[in-house]
Write a protein that holds these residues in place. Structure first.
Motif, PDB file in Angstrom:
ATOM      1  N   MET A   1       0.843  -1.322   0.104  1.00 57.63           N
ATOM      2  CA  MET A   1      -0.100   0.051   0.009  1.00 57.63           C
ATOM      3  C   MET A   1       0.854   1.138  -0.102  1.00 57.63           C
ATOM      4  N   TRP A   2       1.907   1.247   0.887  1.00 54.35           N
ATOM      5  CA  TRP A   2       2.567   2.441   0.881  1.00 54.35           C
ATOM      6  C   TRP A   2       3.534   2.651  -0.398  1.00 54.35           C
ATOM      7  N   SER A   3       3.948   1.555  -1.007  1.00 59.15           N
ATOM      8  CA  SER A   3       4.616   1.634  -2.425  1.00 59.15           C
ATOM      9  C   SER A   3       3.765   2.365  -3.400  1.00 59.15           C
ATOM     10  N   GLU A   4       2.456   2.057  -3.309  1.00 59.02           N
ATOM     11  CA  GLU A   4       1.333   2.567  -4.378  1.00 59.02           C
ATOM     12  C   GLU A   4       1.169   3.963  -4.191  1.00 59.02           C
ATOM     13  N   TYR A   5       1.124   4.109  -2.882  1.00 56.71           N
ATOM     14  CA  TYR A   5       0.655   5.736  -2.505  1.00 56.71           C
ATOM     15  C   TYR A   5       2.151   6.685  -2.829  1.00 56.71           C
ATOM     16  N   SER A   6       3.203   5.991  -2.688  1.00 59.99           N
ATOM     17  CA  SER A   6       4.375   6.695  -2.835  1.00 59.99           C
ATOM     18  C   SER A   6       4.467   7.069  -4.358  1.00 59.99           C
ATOM     19  N   GLN A   7       4.051   5.936  -5.047  1.00 56.20           N
ATOM     20  CA  GLN A   7       4.189   6.307  -6.686  1.00 56.20           C
ATOM     21  C   GLN A   7       3.315   7.127  -7.167  1.00 56.20           C
ATOM     22  N   ALA A   8       2.225   7.161  -6.331  1.00 55.69           N
ATOM     23  CA  ALA A   8       0.913   7.861  -7.040  1.00 55.69           C
ATOM     24  C   ALA A   8       1.052   9.156  -6.552  1.00 55.69           C
ATOM     25  N   VAL A   9       1.652   9.654  -5.180  1.00 59.79           N
ATOM     26  CA  VAL A   9       1.712  10.963  -4.663  1.00 59.79           C
ATOM     27  C   VAL A   9       2.830  11.446  -4.071  1.00 59.79           C
ATOM     28  N   ILE A 136      -1.994  14.377  26.296  1.00 60.15           N
ATOM     29  CA  ILE A 136      -2.567  13.603  25.198  1.00 60.15           C
ATOM     30  C   ILE A 136      -2.248  14.194  24.067  1.00 60.15           C
ATOM     31  N   VAL A 137      -2.040  13.333  23.080  1.00 59.13           N
ATOM     32  CA  VAL A 137      -1.570  13.719  21.645  1.00 59.13           C
ATOM     33  C   VAL A 137      -2.971  13.850  21.065  1.00 59.13           C
ATOM     34  N   LEU A 138      -3.620  14.855  20.615  1.00 56.89           N
ATOM     35  CA  LEU A 138      -4.553  15.047  19.888  1.00 56.89           C
ATOM     36  C   LEU A 138      -4.274  15.434  18.394  1.00 56.89           C
ATOM     37  N   GLU A 139      -4.797  14.277  17.568  1.00 55.81           N
ATOM     38  CA  GLU A 139      -4.353  14.211  16.203  1.00 55.81           C
ATOM     39  C   GLU A 139      -5.582  14.232  15.273  1.00 55.81           C
ATOM     40  N   ARG A 140      -5.573  15.247  14.287  1.00 52.41           N
ATOM     41  CA  ARG A 140      -6.512  15.222  13.228  1.00 52.41           C
ATOM     42  C   ARG A 140      -5.684  14.755  12.037  1.00 52.41           C
ATOM     43  N   PHE A 141      -6.629  14.082  11.181  1.00 54.21           N
ATOM     44  CA  PHE A 141      -5.975  13.231   9.907  1.00 54.21           C
ATOM     45  C   PHE A 141      -6.949  13.258   8.961  1.00 54.21           C
ATOM     46  N   THR A 142      -6.376  13.256   7.553  1.00 57.76           N
ATOM     47  CA  THR A 142      -7.309  12.868   6.484  1.00 57.76           C
ATOM     48  C   THR A 142      -6.898  11.423   5.823  1.00 57.76           C
ATOM     49  N   VAL A 143      -7.824  10.716   5.194  1.00 58.25           N
ATOM     50  CA  VAL A 143      -7.664   9.612   4.555  1.00 58.25           C
ATOM     51  C   VAL A 143      -6.959   9.936   3.167  1.00 58.25           C
ATOM     52  N   VAL A 144      -6.001   9.491   2.807  1.00 58.21           N
ATOM     53  CA  VAL A 144      -5.331   9.995   1.528  1.00 58.21           C
ATOM     54  C   VAL A 144      -5.074   8.907   0.619  1.00 58.21           C
ATOM     55  N   TRP A 145      -5.315   7.562   1.069  1.00 62.53           N
ATOM     56  CA  TRP A 145      -5.004   6.375   0.091  1.00 62.53           C
ATOM     57  C   TRP A 145      -6.022   5.288   0.643  1.00 62.53           C
ATOM     58  N   PRO A 146      -6.428   4.393  -0.264  1.00 64.79           N
ATOM     59  CA  PRO A 146      -6.803   4.310  -1.616  1.00 64.79           C
ATOM     60  C   PRO A 146      -7.519   5.526  -2.087  1.00 64.79           C
ATOM     61  N   PRO A 147      -7.388   5.871  -3.350  1.00 64.69           N
ATOM     62  CA  PRO A 147      -8.230   6.982  -3.884  1.00 64.69           C
ATOM     63  C   PRO A 147      -9.843   7.053  -3.523  1.00 64.69           C
ATOM     64  N   GLU A 148     -10.263   5.788  -3.871  1.00 67.41           N
ATOM     65  CA  GLU A 148     -11.610   5.447  -3.541  1.00 67.41           C
ATOM     66  C   GLU A 148     -12.120   5.765  -2.186  1.00 67.41           C
ATOM     67  N   VAL A 149     -11.358   5.416  -1.205  1.00 61.87           N
ATOM     68  CA  VAL A 149     -11.587   5.198   0.207  1.00 61.87           C
ATOM     69  C   VAL A 149     -11.323   6.819   0.802  1.00 61.87           C
ATOM     70  N   ALA A 150     -10.444   7.443   0.074  1.00 65.07           N
ATOM     71  CA  ALA A 150      -9.961   8.767   0.500  1.00 65.07           C
ATOM     72  C   ALA A 150     -11.337   9.756  -0.152  1.00 65.07           C
ATOM     73  N   ALA A 151     -11.737   9.337  -1.267  1.00 67.39           N
ATOM     74  CA  ALA A 151     -13.052  10.185  -1.879  1.00 67.39           C
ATOM     75  C   ALA A 151     -14.062   9.972  -1.104  1.00 67.39           C
ATOM     76  N   ALA A 152     -14.327   8.816  -0.581  1.00 68.74           N
ATOM     77  CA  ALA A 152     -15.573   8.384   0.094  1.00 68.74           C
ATOM     78  C   ALA A 152     -15.539   8.901   1.490  1.00 68.74           C
ATOM     79  N   ALA A 153     -14.346   9.278   2.144  1.00 67.45           N
ATOM     80  CA  ALA A 153     -14.351   9.653   3.542  1.00 67.45           C
ATOM     81  C   ALA A 153     -14.323  11.093   3.262  1.00 67.45           C
ATOM     82  N   ARG A 154     -13.821  11.826   2.639  1.00 65.09           N
ATOM     83  CA  ARG A 154     -13.888  13.128   2.240  1.00 65.09           C
ATOM     84  C   ARG A 154     -15.527  13.487   2.153  1.00 65.09           C
ATOM     85  N   GLU A 155     -16.155  12.750   1.322  1.00 63.44           N
ATOM     86  CA  GLU A 155     -17.625  13.183   0.867  1.00 63.44           C
ATOM     87  C   GLU A 155     -18.161  13.133   2.247  1.00 63.44           C
ATOM     88  N   GLN A 156     -18.125  11.948   3.123  1.00 65.29           N
ATOM     89  CA  GLN A 156     -18.807  11.747   4.480  1.00 65.29           C
ATOM     90  C   GLN A 156     -18.424  12.914   5.383  1.00 65.29           C
TER      91      GLN A 156
END
Length: 159
Positions: A1-9, A136-156
């Motif tokens: 997964m990391w390799s695919e993400y690294s190549q795509a972005v 406490i470490v408070l962390e906000r994040f975004t889903v960036v990969w795979p593209p279809e999961v990232a898009a669905a998470a952003r939409e929701q």
């Protein structure tokens, strides 16, 4: 997964190529439940005791770092990217963060109840005692990969 993400972005990886591979929670059921909230776009934040990083020998995450989120079997399901980090005590956590964490009914009251249970259990498992004064470490994040999961998470997340 990391390799695919690294190549795509490659630009995101060049800016911050750091990544960890881990799951959520302290049980298989909780790992899958929380990951499901992430994949659905409802969960956009997480909280962890700062001393947990130290206990594992890990550095604190930084903005731009990546996290390969795995399910309870250890299978990678998504790449997350840290967008905001701050340190706070239990009482300093606000309703906005509790809502973004996306758990239970998303209220601050529920966040405090469930996280106090979780950290009490986690500290006891390693022979420590949890205190609301711990950082406490408070962390906000975004889903960036795979593209279809990232898009669905952003939409929701924006719904």
């Amino acid at each position: 997964m990391w390799s695919e993400y690294s190549q795509a972005v490659p630009s995101a990886v060049l800016v911050c190529g750091e990544h960890t591979v881990e799951g959520f929670g302290d049980s298989a059921a909780l790992a899958d439940e929380l990951l499901g909230l992430v994949l659905s776009g409802r969960k956009r934040a997480t909280a962890e005791l700062a001393e947990e990083f130290t206990a594992r020998g890990d550095a604190l995450p930084r903005v731009g770092s990546h996290w390969i989120a795995c399910d309870s079997t250890g299978a990678p399901r998504a790449v997350l990217r840290s967008t905001e980090l701050r340190l706070a005590t239990f009482e300093e956590v606000d309703a906005s963060f509790a809502f973004d964490e996306g758990e239970d009914d998303r209220s601050l009251e529920s966040w405090r109840t469930e996280h106090a249970r979780y950290w009490t259990r986690g500290c006891a498992a390693r022979g420590a005692v949890w205190s609301p004064d711990q950082e406490i470490v408070l962390e906000r994040f975004t889903v960036v990969w795979p593209p279809e999961v990232a898009a669905a998470a952003r939409e929701q997340a924006t719904a």
